[in-house]
Motif scaffolding. Structure first.
Motif, PDB file in Angstrom:
ATOM      1  N   ALA A 141       0.828  -1.208   0.000  1.00 47.71           N
ATOM      2  CA  ALA A 141       0.000   0.000   0.000  1.00 47.71           C
ATOM      3  C   ALA A 141       0.861   1.257   0.000  1.00 47.71           C
ATOM      4  O   ALA A 141       0.570   2.220  -0.721  1.00 47.71           O
ATOM      5  CB  ALA A 141      -0.932  -0.008   1.211  1.00 47.71           C
ATOM      6  N   GLU A 146      -1.920   1.785  -3.876  1.00 46.76           N
ATOM      7  CA  GLU A 146      -3.035   0.895  -4.186  1.00 46.76           C
ATOM      8  C   GLU A 146      -3.388   0.061  -2.963  1.00 46.76           C
ATOM      9  O   GLU A 146      -2.549  -0.200  -2.101  1.00 46.76           O
ATOM     10  CB  GLU A 146      -2.675  -0.038  -5.348  1.00 46.76           C
ATOM     11  CG  GLU A 146      -2.485   0.671  -6.671  1.00 46.76           C
ATOM     12  CD  GLU A 146      -2.110  -0.279  -7.800  1.00 46.76           C
ATOM     13  OE1 GLU A 146      -2.075   0.166  -8.961  1.00 46.76           O
ATOM     14  OE2 GLU A 146      -1.833  -1.473  -7.530  1.00 46.76           O
ATOM     15  N   SER A 147      -4.629  -0.405  -2.906  1.00 49.60           N
ATOM     16  CA  SER A 147      -5.028  -1.320  -1.844  1.00 49.60           C
ATOM     17  C   SER A 147      -4.493  -2.709  -2.146  1.00 49.60           C
ATOM     18  O   SER A 147      -4.101  -3.024  -3.272  1.00 49.60           O
ATOM     19  CB  SER A 147      -6.551  -1.368  -1.729  1.00 49.60           C
ATOM     20  OG  SER A 147      -7.105  -2.035  -2.869  1.00 49.60           O
ATOM     21  N   TRP A 287      -8.368  -4.196   4.829  1.00 49.90           N
ATOM     22  CA  TRP A 287      -8.940  -2.847   4.803  1.00 49.90           C
ATOM     23  C   TRP A 287      -7.966  -1.799   5.326  1.00 49.90           C
ATOM     24  O   TRP A 287      -8.049  -0.630   4.968  1.00 49.90           O
ATOM     25  CB  TRP A 287     -10.228  -2.823   5.621  1.00 49.90           C
ATOM     26  CG  TRP A 287     -11.338  -3.616   5.025  1.00 49.90           C
ATOM     27  CD1 TRP A 287     -11.589  -3.831   3.697  1.00 49.90           C
ATOM     28  CD2 TRP A 287     -12.376  -4.315   5.723  1.00 49.90           C
ATOM     29  NE1 TRP A 287     -12.704  -4.613   3.528  1.00 49.90           N
ATOM     30  CE2 TRP A 287     -13.212  -4.937   4.762  1.00 49.90           C
ATOM     31  CE3 TRP A 287     -12.680  -4.485   7.075  1.00 49.90           C
ATOM     32  CZ2 TRP A 287     -14.318  -5.688   5.105  1.00 49.90           C
ATOM     33  CZ3 TRP A 287     -13.789  -5.241   7.427  1.00 49.90           C
ATOM     34  CH2 TRP A 287     -14.601  -5.841   6.448  1.00 49.90           C
ATOM     35  N   THR A 289      -5.059  -1.332   4.457  1.00 54.04           N
ATOM     36  CA  THR A 289      -4.319  -0.722   3.346  1.00 54.04           C
ATOM     37  C   THR A 289      -5.057   0.493   2.794  1.00 54.04           C
ATOM     38  O   THR A 289      -4.427   1.435   2.293  1.00 54.04           O
ATOM     39  CB  THR A 289      -4.070  -1.745   2.226  1.00 54.04           C
ATOM     40  OG1 THR A 289      -5.325  -2.201   1.694  1.00 54.04           O
ATOM     41  CG2 THR A 289      -3.298  -2.940   2.747  1.00 54.04           C
ATOM     42  N   LEU A 290      -6.382   0.491   2.889  1.00 55.10           N
ATOM     43  CA  LEU A 290      -7.161   1.642   2.425  1.00 55.10           C
ATOM     44  C   LEU A 290      -7.070   2.805   3.410  1.00 55.10           C
ATOM     45  O   LEU A 290      -7.096   3.969   3.003  1.00 55.10           O
ATOM     46  CB  LEU A 290      -8.615   1.229   2.213  1.00 55.10           C
ATOM     47  CG  LEU A 290      -8.823   0.248   1.057  1.00 55.10           C
ATOM     48  CD1 LEU A 290     -10.148  -0.475   1.184  1.00 55.10           C
ATOM     49  CD2 LEU A 290      -8.738   0.975  -0.279  1.00 55.10           C
ATOM     50  N   ARG A 293      -3.863   4.523   2.775  1.00 59.60           N
ATOM     51  CA  ARG A 293      -3.968   5.390   1.598  1.00 59.60           C
ATOM     52  C   ARG A 293      -4.608   6.717   1.950  1.00 59.60           C
ATOM     53  O   ARG A 293      -4.137   7.778   1.537  1.00 59.60           O
ATOM     54  CB  ARG A 293      -4.769   4.680   0.501  1.00 59.60           C
ATOM     55  CG  ARG A 293      -4.810   5.445  -0.801  1.00 59.60           C
ATOM     56  CD  ARG A 293      -5.413   4.600  -1.900  1.00 59.60           C
ATOM     57  NE  ARG A 293      -6.865   4.495  -1.781  1.00 59.60           N
ATOM     58  CZ  ARG A 293      -7.608   3.703  -2.558  1.00 59.60           C
ATOM     59  NH1 ARG A 293      -7.021   2.935  -3.465  1.00 59.60           N
ATOM     60  NH2 ARG A 293      -8.917   3.666  -2.420  1.00 59.60           N
ATOM     61  N   SER A 426     -14.837   0.383   7.116  1.00 61.82           N
ATOM     62  CA  SER A 426     -13.904  -0.475   6.393  1.00 61.82           C
ATOM     63  C   SER A 426     -14.590  -1.292   5.316  1.00 61.82           C
ATOM     64  O   SER A 426     -14.090  -1.415   4.190  1.00 61.82           O
ATOM     65  CB  SER A 426     -13.186  -1.396   7.379  1.00 61.82           C
ATOM     66  OG  SER A 426     -12.446  -0.653   8.320  1.00 61.82           O
ATOM     67  N   ARG A 429     -15.520   1.015   2.493  1.00 62.55           N
ATOM     68  CA  ARG A 429     -14.307   1.465   1.809  1.00 62.55           C
ATOM     69  C   ARG A 429     -13.764   0.368   0.889  1.00 62.55           C
ATOM     70  O   ARG A 429     -13.398   0.621  -0.263  1.00 62.55           O
ATOM     71  CB  ARG A 429     -13.284   1.847   2.879  1.00 62.55           C
ATOM     72  CG  ARG A 429     -12.112   2.676   2.419  1.00 62.55           C
ATOM     73  CD  ARG A 429     -11.246   3.013   3.625  1.00 62.55           C
ATOM     74  NE  ARG A 429     -11.905   3.938   4.524  1.00 62.55           N
ATOM     75  CZ  ARG A 429     -11.778   5.252   4.483  1.00 62.55           C
ATOM     76  NH1 ARG A 429     -11.003   5.793   3.557  1.00 62.55           N
ATOM     77  NH2 ARG A 429     -12.398   6.028   5.346  1.00 62.55           N
ATOM     78  N   GLY A 430     -13.702  -0.861   1.397  1.00 58.80           N
ATOM     79  CA  GLY A 430     -13.160  -1.958   0.606  1.00 58.80           C
ATOM     80  C   GLY A 430     -14.026  -2.304  -0.592  1.00 58.80           C
ATOM     81  O   GLY A 430     -13.528  -2.494  -1.710  1.00 58.80           O
ATOM     82  N   ASP A 433     -13.810   0.403  -3.241  1.00 56.34           N
ATOM     83  CA  ASP A 433     -12.537   0.365  -3.959  1.00 56.34           C
ATOM     84  C   ASP A 433     -12.576  -0.678  -5.068  1.00 56.34           C
ATOM     85  O   ASP A 433     -12.211  -0.398  -6.223  1.00 56.34           O
ATOM     86  CB  ASP A 433     -11.412   0.054  -2.968  1.00 56.34           C
ATOM     87  CG  ASP A 433     -10.043   0.078  -3.626  1.00 56.34           C
ATOM     88  OD1 ASP A 433      -9.524   1.184  -3.852  1.00 56.34           O
ATOM     89  OD2 ASP A 433      -9.495  -0.999  -3.909  1.00 56.34           O
TER      90      ASP A 433
END
Length: 541
Positions: A141, A146-147, A287, A289-290, A293, A426, A429-430, A433
């Motif tokens: 990440a 990127e996720s 999640w 990783t998001l 970001r 989360s 968000r995931g 994405d």
């Protein structure tokens, strides 16, 4: 595509990075990220530099790319300078909010009441593995913006879709909020269904009105986690004693302790589930990783942040892929090492330390409750799932005042709120994405609008279940859902190995020790899960 584009052992150089196979490679040389790629001005981890401003002083040069998998290559951009390693706030607060849940406050105290504090060596292994997983999730990440879902798609798109479907099956049930609302009912008398519905609607409205959702959640969860850590520590000190604390700590190092009863069909699946819930379980690490970001960690600084629905029209255009920095540049690699120090502090001091502190407090409380009610273990063996919580609440009360019992159930309610805030955000968000990048036509909606769609979708489903169906989901599929949650943890370890070792340039790939630990985690989770399934015919409980 030549496999050498993925597996080259050399640092990135100009010949490796110049793309000629995409329309973008035909555009004139740029001085920095295009306006649609630079991200919002309110992005970035504290102390990070402004890469767009830095690049503005550089002479024009030919656009360069890093090719990873069969998806669009990543343009080379400047890596921002890392903030100080020692810090208090960060994306780890989301993992702590998700991790310090029913595993730490319910599942592990229950095991301690049955088997003694020596069983906690398994908790130590579980939470330590998750700290390493957190470090390796952050690698991709921060290097690309990127996720891990996007990274999985670069390896093999069906791998990403597995996680998309798993999230839909596992995380739409309002279990955490129901548990917290049930605890609140005990102290307020308000029906738990009413509290849970009101809580979900409140979360939806707050997230909808927020300008930048990440900022709001980081601040709110930091306060709630602080209250939880300090509060449980103070009450544990009042209720427990030094002998409880000593046995709690030494029990973590009783490696190999496994009483015969623990290997029974009644308890081994519970132990497997408890190990998986030692910290965040299922897809919660993915999640993370998001959240990195949106914090602007590493190359995430080039990606716009998700806004609340009310401010969705203010969101900058999302780039169609992430970015890579020049790993052949010694200055860039020095900044990369700074970012690794920053996230290592997050993993081992904030995540590991806070999770361990809270579970130590609850373990002390469990041992104290066993002294006040010596029969509690037998009650739990008899199938009373709430006996552990009731016994700990009774030990609070016996410590000096009935108000302590009320405080205990308020702590459980707080845990349910923390987990709900983190999970709703989360999950949305995931799913947003993966939808935005990989479902045709989804890019005509902004990421913020897709986030709102999944947020209100999970809220609507949760309310319908609370009012018209079983609150925990249909009983017939609960074992399947638990299986998928634990299976996802083994699967994301395999995914990590593939993504980090195939999709990243060699200078930023994990070392052999990290790879061995992640491989062990995959075998550990999947091995115990399938052993439970085939030996006892039971999955995680």
């Amino acid at each position: 595509m030549d496999s050498s584009d993925i597996n080259s052992d050399r640092p990135l150089g100009r010949d490796d990075l110049t793309g000629t196979d995409t329309p973008e490679s035909q555009v004139p040389a740029q001085r920095g990220p295009a306006p649609s790629e630079a991200g919002g001005s309110d992005n970035g981890a504290g102390g990070a530099g402004d890469p767009a401003a830095a690049e503005a002083n550089e002479p024009p040069q030919e656009e360069r790319y890093w090719k990873a998998g069969r998806l669009e290559p990543m343009p080379i951009r400047t890596l921002p300078k890392a903030p100080p390693s020692i810090h208090l706030l960060g994306p780890t607060v989301f993992l702590v909010a998700l991790g310090v849940g029913m595993g730490e406050s319910y599942m592990w105290p229950r095991l301690v009441l049955i088997f003694g504090p020596e069983i906690r060596w398994l908790f130590l292994i579980g939470v330590s593995l998750q700290a390493v997983v957190m470090l390796e999730m952050s690698r991709y990440a921060m290097a690309t913006g990127e996720s891990i879902f996007f990274g999985a798609a670069r390896v093999f798109k069906p791998l990403m879709w597995f996680f998309f479907v798993t999230a839909m099956l596992v995380y739409i049930w309002p279990g955490h909020l129901s548990a917290g609302a049930s605890a609140f009912e005990r102290v307020s008398g308000i029906p738990w269904q009413a509290t849970a519905v009101a809580g979900m609607l409140l979360v939806g409205v707050v997230f909808t009105l927020a300008k930048v959702i990440y900022n709001l959640l980081e601040n709110v969860l930091s306060i709630l986690i602080g209250v939880l850590v300090v509060g449980t520590s103070v009450v544990a000190a009042l209720v427990g004693n030094l002998a409880d604390l000593s046995s709690t700590i030494t029990g973590m190092f009783a490696f190999g302790y496994m009483p015969e009863e623990a290997m029974s069909p009644a308890w081994f699946p519970v132990i497997v589930g408890s190990i998986a819930f030692a910290g965040p379980s299922g897809m919660q690490q993915m999640w993370y990783t998001l959240h990195l970001r949106d914090k602007g960690a590493g190359m995430g600084t080039h990606i716009p942040r998700i806004r609340g629905l009310r401010h969705a029209d203010e969101q900058e255009t999302m780039p169609t892929r992430g970015f890579m920095f020049d790993t052949s540049n010694s200055d860039e690699m020095a900044k990369w090492k700074g970012w690794r120090r920053w996230v290592t502090f997050d993993a081992f001091v904030l995540f590991w330390g806070i999770t361990m502190l809270v579970t130590i407090s609850f373990t002390v409380l469990a041992q104290a409750s066993a002294r006040f009610d010596p029969n509690v273990a037998n009650v739990i063996r008899g199938g009373d799932r709430d006996a552990a919580l009731d016994a700990m609440a009774a030990s609070f009360t016996a410590a000096g005042s009935p108000i302590f019992g009320t405080v205990f159930f308020l702590f459980i309610s707080l845990i349910g709120l923390n987990a709900t805030l983190g999970l709703f955000d989360s999950f949305s968000r995931g799913q947003a994405d993966m939808t935005y990048y990989f479902i045709p036509g989804a890019k005509r909606f902004s990421m913020s609008k897709l986030y709102a769609f999944f947020l209100w979708g999970v809220i609507g489903f949760g309310i319908a279940i609370l009012l018209f169906g079983p609150a925990d989901g249909p009983a017939g599929i609960l074992d399947t859902l638990a299986f998928l949650s634990t299976f996802a943890m083994g699967a994301y370890c395999v995914t990590l190995l593939l993504v980090n070792n195939l999709m990243l340039p060699k200078p930023v790939r994990p070392g052999i020790l990290s790879n061995l630990i992640i491989a062990f985690a995959a075998v550990f989770y999947l091995g115990m899960l399938f052993y439970s399934l085939f030996a006892f015919g039971v999955v995680v409980s």
